[in-house]
Design an enzyme around this catalytic site. Structure first.
Site, PDB file in Angstrom:
ATOM      1  CB  ILE A  86      -0.915   0.015   1.239  1.00 46.76           C
ATOM      2  CG1 ILE A  86      -1.771  -1.256   1.273  1.00 46.76           C
ATOM      3  CG2 ILE A  86      -1.804   1.250   1.253  1.00 46.76           C
ATOM      4  CD1 ILE A  86      -2.496  -1.467   2.575  1.00 46.76           C
ATOM      5  CB  CYS A  87       1.128   4.027  -2.345  1.00 44.32           C
ATOM      6  SG  CYS A  87       2.002   5.590  -2.560  1.00 44.32           S
ATOM      7  CG  LEU A  88      -0.082   4.175   3.593  1.00 43.48           C
ATOM      8  CD1 LEU A  88      -0.100   3.451   4.930  1.00 43.48           C
ATOM      9  CD2 LEU A  88      -1.271   5.110   3.492  1.00 43.48           C
TER      10      LEU A  88
END
Length: 245
Positions: A86-88
């Protein structure tokens, strides 16, 4: 192989989480690899994720806390693609924005907050609120099928077993009521003179009494003159043989 500073940092963070748990978040390192952590996010009330339990994984680099971890979700949730990073801003997608002061609790708090949002990002998916609710309801049962989850989070297994027992108890209690439900119309039960409901024997007695009363009333109401005429006709008929020569 993790640096000693990395191991000490992760051990310290785990002790802190045990001492001061974060609301709606549970996280534990793998017994065989301290660089691999597993977490459970509990869906917040008032959102489509309410009642859901979302299992995921954090993979820390050996250089942690100087490099960010990778974060992924395992439980189907309707917000993030499963088994994909997940892109965070707190993940290894953005090493330039990583802050070594961030901890496991701050990472997961940020993930939970971002999960409640609808902003698209790499690893996210768009679904309806109804789909998210359906997945939330099925999330704990899905998690309990995983050997890793069962080993890492036995307390949630116990929670699931209690839910199953409660649902079974409610189902068993509803069965007798359904079987005893007679949809046929009820027969009217006669009442006594004082308005009380009569038992079966009392009902029969009342019926006989009413029949006797009706017969008596009928005899009292029978006309006297008609009775006299009938006796006269009967006498004349009986006297005819005597009058013949």
């Amino acid at each position: 192989m993790a640096d000693s500073s990395c191991i000490k940092r992760l051990q310290k963070e785990y002790r802190a989480l045990c001492k001061e748990p974060v609301s709606h978040i549970v996280a534990r390192p793998s017994p065989s690899d301290i660089l691999e952590w597993h977490y459970v996010l509990e869906g917040s009330e008032g959102t489509p994720f309410a009642g859901g339990f979302y299992h995921g994984k954090i993979k820390f680099p050996p250089e942690y806390p100087f490099k960010p971890p990778g974060i992924s979700m395992i439980t189907p949730n309707g917000r993030f693609i499963t088994q994909k990073k997940i892109c965070l801003s707190m993940s290894d997608f953005h090493p330039e924005s990583w802050n070594p002061m961030w901890s496991v609790s701050s990472i997961l708090t940020g993930l939970l907050s971002f999960m409640m949002d609808n902003s698209p990002t790499t690893g996210s998916v768009s679904t309806t609120a109804a789909e998210k609710q359906r997945l939330a309801k099925a999330s704990l049962a899905f998690n309990c099928k995983s050997p890793v989850f069962r080993k890492m989070f036995p307390d949630y297994i116990e929670k699931y077993n209690q839910q199953q027992l409660a649902e079974q108890s409610v189902s068993n209690q509803s069965l007798p009521a359904q079987k005893g439900d007679d949809s046929s119309p009820l027969l009217a039960v006669p009442a006594g003179r004082n308005g009380t409901v009569l038992q079966e024997g009392q009902v029969n007695g009342e019926i006989r009494n009413e029949a006797v009363k009706n017969n008596k009333k009928g005899s009292k109401n029978f006309p006297v003159w008609l009775l006299f005429v009938l006796f006269s006709i009967f006498g004349a008929v009986m006297a005819l043989p005597l009058l013949q020569p």
